[in-house]
Design a protein around this motif. Structure first.
Motif, PDB file in Angstrom:
ATOM      1  N   ILE A 297       4.232   7.175   2.451  1.00  0.00           N
ATOM      2  CA  ILE A 297       5.342   5.854   3.451  1.00  0.00           C
ATOM      3  C   ILE A 297       4.567   4.715   2.411  1.00  0.00           C
ATOM      4  O   ILE A 297       3.689   4.675   1.997  1.00  0.00           O
ATOM      5  CB  ILE A 297       4.074   5.995   4.652  1.00  0.00           C
ATOM      6  CG1 ILE A 297       4.547   7.339   5.884  1.00  0.00           C
ATOM      7  CG2 ILE A 297       3.984   4.888   5.420  1.00  0.00           C
ATOM      8  CD1 ILE A 297       3.523   7.511   6.816  1.00  0.00           C
TER       9      ILE A 297
ATOM     10  N   LEU B 233      -4.007   0.714  -2.410  1.00  0.00           N
ATOM     11  CA  LEU B 233      -3.707  -0.388  -2.901  1.00  0.00           C
ATOM     12  C   LEU B 233      -2.782  -0.413  -3.768  1.00  0.00           C
ATOM     13  O   LEU B 233      -3.468   0.271  -4.798  1.00  0.00           O
ATOM     14  CB  LEU B 233      -4.320  -1.763  -2.733  1.00  0.00           C
ATOM     15  CG  LEU B 233      -4.184  -2.727  -3.276  1.00  0.00           C
ATOM     16  CD1 LEU B 233      -2.969  -4.041  -2.027  1.00  0.00           C
ATOM     17  CD2 LEU B 233      -5.330  -3.746  -3.375  1.00  0.00           C
TER      18      LEU B 233
ATOM     19  N   PRO C 277       5.402  -1.902   9.435  1.00  0.00           N
ATOM     20  CA  PRO C 277       5.402  -0.810  10.265  1.00  0.00           C
ATOM     21  C   PRO C 277       6.060   0.641   9.003  1.00  0.00           C
ATOM     22  O   PRO C 277       5.599   2.154  10.057  1.00  0.00           O
ATOM     23  CB  PRO C 277       6.966  -1.100  11.328  1.00  0.00           C
ATOM     24  CG  PRO C 277       7.532  -1.872  10.450  1.00  0.00           C
ATOM     25  CD  PRO C 277       6.806  -2.761  10.159  1.00  0.00           C
ATOM     26  N   GLY C 278       5.685  -0.082   8.052  1.00  0.00           N
ATOM     27  CA  GLY C 278       5.896   1.593   7.407  1.00  0.00           C
ATOM     28  C   GLY C 278       7.871   1.376   6.527  1.00  0.00           C
ATOM     29  O   GLY C 278       7.963   1.520   7.016  1.00  0.00           O
ATOM     30  N   THR C 279       7.295   2.555   5.483  1.00  0.00           N
ATOM     31  CA  THR C 279       8.592   3.185   5.104  1.00  0.00           C
ATOM     32  C   THR C 279       8.528   4.471   4.747  1.00  0.00           C
ATOM     33  O   THR C 279       7.574   4.442   3.938  1.00  0.00           O
ATOM     34  CB  THR C 279       9.643   2.303   4.180  1.00  0.00           C
ATOM     35  OG1 THR C 279      10.195   0.917   4.063  1.00  0.00           O
ATOM     36  CG2 THR C 279      10.612   2.848   3.011  1.00  0.00           C
ATOM     37  N   ARG C 280       8.595   5.532   5.301  1.00  0.00           N
ATOM     38  CA  ARG C 280       8.870   6.770   5.254  1.00  0.00           C
ATOM     39  C   ARG C 280       9.869   6.887   4.204  1.00  0.00           C
ATOM     40  O   ARG C 280      10.914   7.229   4.452  1.00  0.00           O
ATOM     41  CB  ARG C 280       8.748   7.637   6.639  1.00  0.00           C
ATOM     42  CG  ARG C 280       7.827   9.301   5.899  1.00  0.00           C
ATOM     43  CD  ARG C 280       8.388   9.767   7.169  1.00  0.00           C
ATOM     44  NE  ARG C 280       7.839   9.133   8.659  1.00  0.00           N
ATOM     45  CZ  ARG C 280       6.086   9.633   8.357  1.00  0.00           C
ATOM     46  NH1 ARG C 280       5.906  10.914   7.657  1.00  0.00           N
ATOM     47  NH2 ARG C 280       5.387   9.383   9.157  1.00  0.00           N
TER      48      ARG C 280
ATOM     49  N   GLN D  23       0.537   5.004   0.992  1.00  0.00           N
ATOM     50  CA  GLN D  23      -0.069   6.661   2.061  1.00  0.00           C
ATOM     51  C   GLN D  23       0.393   8.061   1.821  1.00  0.00           C
ATOM     52  O   GLN D  23       1.292   8.212   1.894  1.00  0.00           O
ATOM     53  CB  GLN D  23      -0.049   6.295   3.491  1.00  0.00           C
ATOM     54  CG  GLN D  23      -0.738   6.851   4.253  1.00  0.00           C
ATOM     55  CD  GLN D  23      -1.829   6.088   5.329  1.00  0.00           C
ATOM     56  OE1 GLN D  23      -0.760   6.416   6.060  1.00  0.00           O
ATOM     57  NE2 GLN D  23      -2.619   6.895   6.045  1.00  0.00           N
TER      58      GLN D  23
ATOM     59  N   TYR E 293       0.949  -1.142   0.521  1.00  0.00           N
ATOM     60  CA  TYR E 293       0.022   0.291  -0.248  1.00  0.00           C
ATOM     61  C   TYR E 293       0.439   1.329   0.305  1.00  0.00           C
ATOM     62  O   TYR E 293       1.678   1.574   0.013  1.00  0.00           O
ATOM     63  CB  TYR E 293      -0.613   0.059   1.115  1.00  0.00           C
ATOM     64  CG  TYR E 293      -1.489  -1.080   1.436  1.00  0.00           C
ATOM     65  CD1 TYR E 293      -1.499  -2.130   2.063  1.00  0.00           C
ATOM     66  CD2 TYR E 293      -3.150  -1.058   1.298  1.00  0.00           C
ATOM     67  CE1 TYR E 293      -2.373  -3.130   1.769  1.00  0.00           C
ATOM     68  CE2 TYR E 293      -4.401  -1.575   1.070  1.00  0.00           C
ATOM     69  CZ  TYR E 293      -3.983  -2.606   2.049  1.00  0.00           C
ATOM     70  OH  TYR E 293      -5.212  -3.624   1.373  1.00  0.00           O
TER      71      TYR E 293
ATOM     72  N   LEU F 276       3.609   0.852   2.665  1.00  0.00           N
ATOM     73  CA  LEU F 276       3.315  -0.021   3.684  1.00  0.00           C
ATOM     74  C   LEU F 276       3.096  -1.698   3.496  1.00  0.00           C
ATOM     75  O   LEU F 276       2.588  -1.423   2.369  1.00  0.00           O
ATOM     76  CB  LEU F 276       2.267   0.137   4.527  1.00  0.00           C
ATOM     77  CG  LEU F 276       2.266   1.181   5.635  1.00  0.00           C
ATOM     78  CD1 LEU F 276       0.962   2.138   5.380  1.00  0.00           C
ATOM     79  CD2 LEU F 276       2.793   0.569   7.075  1.00  0.00           C
TER      80      LEU F 276
ATOM     81  N   SER G  20      -5.877   8.126   2.766  1.00  0.00           N
ATOM     82  CA  SER G  20      -5.959   7.338   3.340  1.00  0.00           C
ATOM     83  C   SER G  20      -5.042   6.056   2.943  1.00  0.00           C
ATOM     84  O   SER G  20      -3.995   6.546   1.863  1.00  0.00           O
ATOM     85  CB  SER G  20      -6.955   6.853   3.587  1.00  0.00           C
ATOM     86  OG  SER G  20      -7.409   5.218   4.263  1.00  0.00           O
ATOM     87  N   LEU G  21      -4.617   5.055   2.547  1.00  0.00           N
ATOM     88  CA  LEU G  21      -3.955   4.184   2.264  1.00  0.00           C
ATOM     89  C   LEU G  21      -5.038   4.064   1.060  1.00  0.00           C
ATOM     90  O   LEU G  21      -6.102   3.665   0.591  1.00  0.00           O
ATOM     91  CB  LEU G  21      -3.868   2.658   3.034  1.00  0.00           C
ATOM     92  CG  LEU G  21      -2.994   2.550   4.357  1.00  0.00           C
ATOM     93  CD1 LEU G  21      -3.844   3.710   5.296  1.00  0.00           C
ATOM     94  CD2 LEU G  21      -2.406   1.532   5.178  1.00  0.00           C
TER      95      LEU G  21
ATOM     96  N   PHE H   8      -0.373  -5.154   9.280  1.00  0.00           N
ATOM     97  CA  PHE H   8       0.470  -4.235   8.501  1.00  0.00           C
ATOM     98  C   PHE H   8       2.332  -4.180   9.082  1.00  0.00           C
ATOM     99  O   PHE H   8       2.380  -4.220  10.454  1.00  0.00           O
ATOM    100  CB  PHE H   8      -0.142  -2.477   8.731  1.00  0.00           C
ATOM    101  CG  PHE H   8      -0.875  -2.887   7.290  1.00  0.00           C
ATOM    102  CD1 PHE H   8      -2.216  -3.304   8.145  1.00  0.00           C
ATOM    103  CD2 PHE H   8      -0.863  -2.164   5.890  1.00  0.00           C
ATOM    104  CE1 PHE H   8      -3.600  -3.004   7.201  1.00  0.00           C
ATOM    105  CE2 PHE H   8      -2.243  -2.126   5.348  1.00  0.00           C
ATOM    106  CZ  PHE H   8      -3.052  -2.581   6.101  1.00  0.00           C
TER     107      PHE H   8
END
Lengths: 114, 115
Positions: B90, B45, B108-111, B37, B35, B92, B42-43, B106
């Motif tokens: 971000i 896909l 933790p995400g990559t910024r 963001q 995903y 995810l 919002s997220l 999910f």
């Protein structure tokens, strides 16, 4: 096209208040609806709702699904500052090429003041 | 719930370069997704990562821009290619555990910031 709509988009309350967040959906091959809390980066899972009318509870949070009216609510009682976050709802598609995909709403930004 | 890790957690990249994000799950999962963001959004896909075959991309996302690999049941990568500032987001990954009832967890995400 699948659509999930949340309201309100933002909400500011004081500690101790009770809030109700709304989520409506128009989804083909709907299977379930999920609620997430997002504070920094990753959404953390709160609830998955599949059956209509059965309330799910976790502490001060509860949620219910109405599959006839195509909506869900998330209630938070006795809010605390730690509840401040973005609350996301998402529908799960269980059909064809969309199997397992989540469609997210815009999110509700909740701010709880001391 | 599945424990999902992502690397890197954040990066600042120059326009025109590419970045590969890794996603590792602690147990076998049936489905993995990527995903995006964007700030204040919002997220959305990007694609479903299919094990041993090409990913399934959503409308508006293409393989040349976001190549995805999933060599086994617990690992996937997303590459953001030829980056522009509009790719700052971000990213995810998420997964649905084998035998679960579609609960999706999910990483933790990559910024990512593109300058």
């Amino acid at each position: 096209e699948d659509k999930v709509v949340q309201s309100p988009l933002s909400l500011v309350v004081h500690e101790g208040d009770t809030v109700t967040l709304n989520c409506s959906y128009e989804v083909t091959n709907f299977r379930s609806l999920l609620w997430y809390k997002q504070e920094k980066k990753a959404p953390t899972f709160l609830f998955m709702l599949t059956s209509s009318g059965i309330e799910k509870k976790s502490g001060r949070l509860s949620s219910i699904l109405d599959k006839k009216e195509l909506f869900s609510i998330l209630n938070i009682t006795a809010t605390q500052t730690g509840d401040s976050a973005i609350y996301l709802c998402a529908s799960i598609n269980a059909g064809g090429t969309s199997y397992g995909k989540l469609t997210f709403g815009q999110g509700t930004i909740l701010t709880v003041h001391p | 719930s599945a424990v999902i890790s992502q690397k890197p957690s954040r990066d600042i990249c120059q326009r025109g370069t590419s970045l590969t994000i890794q996603c590792q799950v602690d147990s076998q999962v049936t489905m993995m997704f990527w995903y995006r963001q964007q700030p204040g959004q919002s997220l959305t896909l990007i694609a479903t990562a299919n094990q041993g075959s090409e990913a399934t991309y959503e409308s508006g996302f293409v393989i040349d821009k976001f190549p995805i690999s999933r060599p086994n049941l617990t690992f996937s990568t997303l590459t953001v290619s030829n980056m522009s500032p509009e790719d700052s987001s971000i990213y995810l990954c998420s997964a649905t555990r084998t035998g679960s009832s579609y609960e999706q967890y999910f990483g933790p995400g990559t910024r990512l910031t593109v300058t």
